[in-house]
Design an enzyme around this catalytic site. Structure first.
Site, short mmCIF file in Angstrom:
data_model
loop_
_atom_site.label_atom_id
_atom_site.label_comp_id
_atom_site.label_asym_id
_atom_site.label_seq_id
_atom_site.Cartn_x
_atom_site.Cartn_y
_atom_site.Cartn_z
N ILE A 1 -29.84 51.78 -65.19
CA ILE A 1 -30.32 51.72 -63.77
C ILE A 1 -29.75 52.90 -62.98
O ILE A 1 -30.39 53.44 -62.21
CB ILE A 1 -29.98 50.26 -63.17
CG1 ILE A 1 -30.33 49.07 -63.93
CG2 ILE A 1 -30.29 50.31 -61.71
CD1 ILE A 1 -29.88 47.91 -63.76
N TYR B 1 -17.74 37.84 -66.03
CA TYR B 1 -18.49 38.61 -65.46
C TYR B 1 -19.31 38.06 -64.21
O TYR B 1 -19.42 38.76 -63.18
CB TYR B 1 -19.78 39.10 -66.62
CG TYR B 1 -21.13 39.80 -65.98
CD1 TYR B 1 -20.84 41.37 -65.66
CD2 TYR B 1 -22.17 39.36 -65.64
CE1 TYR B 1 -21.89 41.87 -65.29
CE2 TYR B 1 -23.29 39.92 -65.05
CZ TYR B 1 -23.03 41.40 -64.92
OH TYR B 1 -24.01 42.18 -64.47
N1 LIG Z 1 -29.23 45.47 -67.03
C1 LIG Z 1 -29.22 44.20 -66.32
O1 LIG Z 1 -30.06 43.39 -66.78
C2 LIG Z 1 -28.53 43.91 -65.23
C3 LIG Z 1 -28.77 42.50 -64.49
C4 LIG Z 1 -27.82 42.30 -63.14
C5 LIG Z 1 -26.79 43.36 -62.95
N2 LIG Z 1 -26.63 44.42 -63.66
C6 LIG Z 1 -25.66 45.61 -63.25
O2 LIG Z 1 -26.28 46.73 -62.87
C7 LIG Z 1 -25.36 47.70 -63.15
C8 LIG Z 1 -25.82 48.75 -63.82
O3 LIG Z 1 -26.16 48.42 -65.38
P1 LIG Z 1 -27.04 49.01 -66.34
O4 LIG Z 1 -28.16 47.79 -66.83
O5 LIG Z 1 -27.69 50.18 -65.88
O6 LIG Z 1 -25.67 49.14 -67.51
P2 LIG Z 1 -25.66 50.34 -68.49
O7 LIG Z 1 -27.02 50.96 -69.20
O8 LIG Z 1 -24.74 49.91 -69.52
O9 LIG Z 1 -25.01 51.50 -67.81
C9 LIG Z 1 -23.69 51.55 -67.03
C10 LIG Z 1 -23.48 52.73 -66.42
O10 LIG Z 1 -21.87 52.48 -66.18
C11 LIG Z 1 -21.08 53.61 -66.57
N3 LIG Z 1 -19.70 52.93 -67.09
C12 LIG Z 1 -19.40 51.87 -67.80
N4 LIG Z 1 -18.02 51.45 -67.88
C13 LIG Z 1 -17.52 52.68 -67.32
C14 LIG Z 1 -16.20 53.23 -67.01
N5 LIG Z 1 -15.06 52.68 -67.49
N6 LIG Z 1 -16.07 54.39 -66.26
C15 LIG Z 1 -17.21 54.88 -65.76
N7 LIG Z 1 -18.34 54.48 -65.92
C16 LIG Z 1 -18.48 53.45 -66.61
C17 LIG Z 1 -21.77 53.66 -68.02
O11 LIG Z 1 -21.54 55.08 -68.40
P3 LIG Z 1 -21.82 55.67 -70.06
O12 LIG Z 1 -22.83 56.27 -70.09
O13 LIG Z 1 -20.49 56.45 -70.18
O14 LIG Z 1 -21.83 54.24 -71.02
C18 LIG Z 1 -23.28 53.94 -67.44
O15 LIG Z 1 -23.61 54.80 -66.84
C19 LIG Z 1 -24.14 47.08 -63.52
O16 LIG Z 1 -23.36 46.81 -62.46
C20 LIG Z 1 -24.49 45.95 -63.83
O17 LIG Z 1 -23.54 44.71 -63.75
C21 LIG Z 1 -27.53 44.88 -64.51
#
Ligand SMILES: NC(=O)c1ccc[n+]([C@@H]2O[C@H](COP(=O)([O-])OP(=O)(O)OC[C@H]3O[C@@H](n4cnc5c(N)ncnc54)[C@H](OP(=O)(O)O)[C@@H]3O)[C@@H](O)[C@H]2O)c1
Length: 295
Positions: free
Chosen positions: A15, A166
Site C-alpha cells: 500500500i 496485531y
Molecule cells: N494488506 C492488508 O490487507 C491490510 C489490511 C489492513 C491494514 N493494513 C495495514 O496497512 C499497512 C501497509 O501494509 P501492506 O499491506 O502494504 O504490507 P506490506 O506489503 O507487507 O508492506 C509493508 C511495508 O512496511 C515495511 N516494513 C515492514 N517492517 C519494517 C521494519 N521493521 N522497518 C521498516 N520498514 C518495515 C516493508 O518494508 P520491506 O519492503 O523492506 O519489507 C514494506 O515497505 C500496514 O500498517 C498494515 O498493518 C494492511
C-alpha cells in the site's frame, strides 16, 4: 494544489508504494522510507520513471529500532525544514511466538505503535512549521477484534498471539491518534491534524511471512493465492485510496482525530474497551517507553 513535502513509511512495498506513486503523480515531493537501501532506491527510480516526478527522495531506517527512528528523524530534519504530510504506513502481523527487537521490545507493538508514535513526536517541530500539516496513521478493521487492553502488559509478556496482538496494536494506534489530535487542539496547534485509516483487505506482502500457526497461515496464504484467481482481496490501489485522500484532499482540510474506512468514509471505531481514562493510560504507558528517545 500546493506542492507538499510528504514522508511515507513502508513505501517500498504494498500500500505504501502505491500511495507514494499516486502522490508523486500529483506532483508532490515524496520521501520514500524503507529499511533496505537498495530496495528503496529501486522504488524511487521506478516512481521517477513512471510519474516523471524527479522530486523523489529516500530515507532509511529499521522501524524495529527506536534508536534508528530517532536517527531517521534527525536525518530528515538535516534535509528538510518542514513536513506537510507524515504517513505512518509501515506495519505488520507477526508469528505465533512472541519475539522481541534488539532493544528488547515486543515486535508487533514496536513496529505498529511505538515507532509511529516516536517518529511523529520527533517530527512535530517540522510538522508545526508547515502551513497545514497532516499526520495519517494506518490502522486496520482488525482492531474491532481486539481483546481487552492490559496497560500493565504493553510488551505482551502475559498474553501474546499473532492476530490478537496485531488487533490490539491497531486499536492502540487509533486511540493514540485521537489523543494526539485532542492534544494538538488543546495546545492551540491548529495547523496540524491527525487521522487514522483502514485500507481494506488488499493483496500485498502483508501476512505472507512468519509462521502464524496452521489456520492463520492458511487464511493469509489462501486469501492471497485465491486472489490470483478470483477477487478475494482488493488491489493495493484500492488500499492506498484513503491514504492518498487523507494526505491531499481539500475535503478533509482541518478534520482531525477521525477514523476513515477503505472507502474514504468517516467511521466510528470499535469502542467496547474505550474510555478517556484508558486512552490517557495508554498514552502515558507508550510515552514511558519512547521517552528515552525523545531527549
Ligand atoms: N494488506 C492488508 O490487507 C491490510 C489490511 C489492513 C491494514 N493494513 C495495514 O496497512 C499497512 C501497509 O501494509 P501492506 O499491506 O502494504 O504490507 P506490506 O506489503 O507487507 O508492506 C509493508 C511495508 O512496511 C515495511 N516494513 C515492514 N517492517 C519494517 C521494519 N521493521 N522497518 C521498516 N520498514 C518495515 C516493508 O518494508 P520491506 O519492503 O523492506 O519489507 C514494506 O515497505 C500496514 O500498517 C498494515 O498493518 C494492511
Amino acid at each position: 494544489m500546493m506542492q507538499k513535502i510528504i514522508l511515507i513509511t513502508g513505501a517500498t512495498d504494498g500500500i505504501g508504494k502505491v500511495a507514494a506513486k499516486a502522490l508523486a503523480k500529483q506532483g508532490h515531493k515524496v520521501i520514500i522510507h524503507g529499511r533496505n537501501k537498495e530496495k528503496a532506491q529501486a522504488v524511487r527510480d521506478e516512481i521517477k520513471r513512471e510519474t516523471g516526478n524527479n522530486k523523489i527522495d529516500t530515507i532509511i531506517a529499521d522501524l524495529f529500532s527506536l534508536a534508528d527512528v530517532k536517527k531517521m528523524s534527525e536525518e530528515f530534519k538535516s534535509r528538510y525544514e518542514r513536513l506537510d504530510v507524515l504517513i505512518n504506513n509501515a506495519g505488520a502481523i507477526f508469528g505465533k511466538n512472541r519475539e522481541t527487537t534488539k532493544e528488547g521490545l515486543e515486535k508487533t507493538m514496536t513496529l505498529n505503535v511505538f515507532s509511529p508514535l516516536l517518529l511523529t513526536e520527533l517530527l512535530m517541530d517540522v510538522l508545526v512549521k508547515s502551513p497545514s500539516a497532516r499526520i495519517i496513521n494506518t490502522s486496520s478493521a482488525m482492531h474491532r477484534r481486539s481483546a481487552k487492553p492490559d496497560f500493565s502488559d504493553l510488551q505482551l509478556e502475559k498474553r501474546y498471539s499473532s492476530s490478537g496482538s496485531y488487533a490490539l496494536s491497531k486499536l492502540y494506534l487509533i486511540w493514540l491518534t485521537q489523543h494526539l489530535a485532542a492534544q494538538l487542539k488543546k495546545q492551540g496547534i491548529r495547523n496540524v491534524t491527525a487521522n487514522v485509516s483502514h485500507p481494506g483487505a488488499v493483496a500485498t506482502q502483508f501476512g505472507q511471512s512468519n509462521d502464524k500457526g496452521f489456520f492463520i497461515n492458511l487464511v493469509f496464504k489462501g486469501a492471497m493465492g485465491l486472489s490470483r484467481i478470483i477477487r478475494v482481496l482488493g488491489d493495493p490501489e484500492k488500499g492506498a485510496a484513503t491514504t492518498v485522500y487523507l494526505a491531499t484532499s481539500q475535503q478533509v482540510e482541518g478534520v482531525s482525530g477521525k477514523f476513515f474506512d477503505h472507502k474514504m468514509k468517516e467511521e466510528k471505531p470499535q469502542d467496547k474497551h474505550y474510555s478517556k481514562e484508558n486512552e490517557q493510560k495508554l498514552w502515558d504507558s507508550c510515552m514511558r517507553i519512547i521517552s528515552p528517545y525523545l531527549k
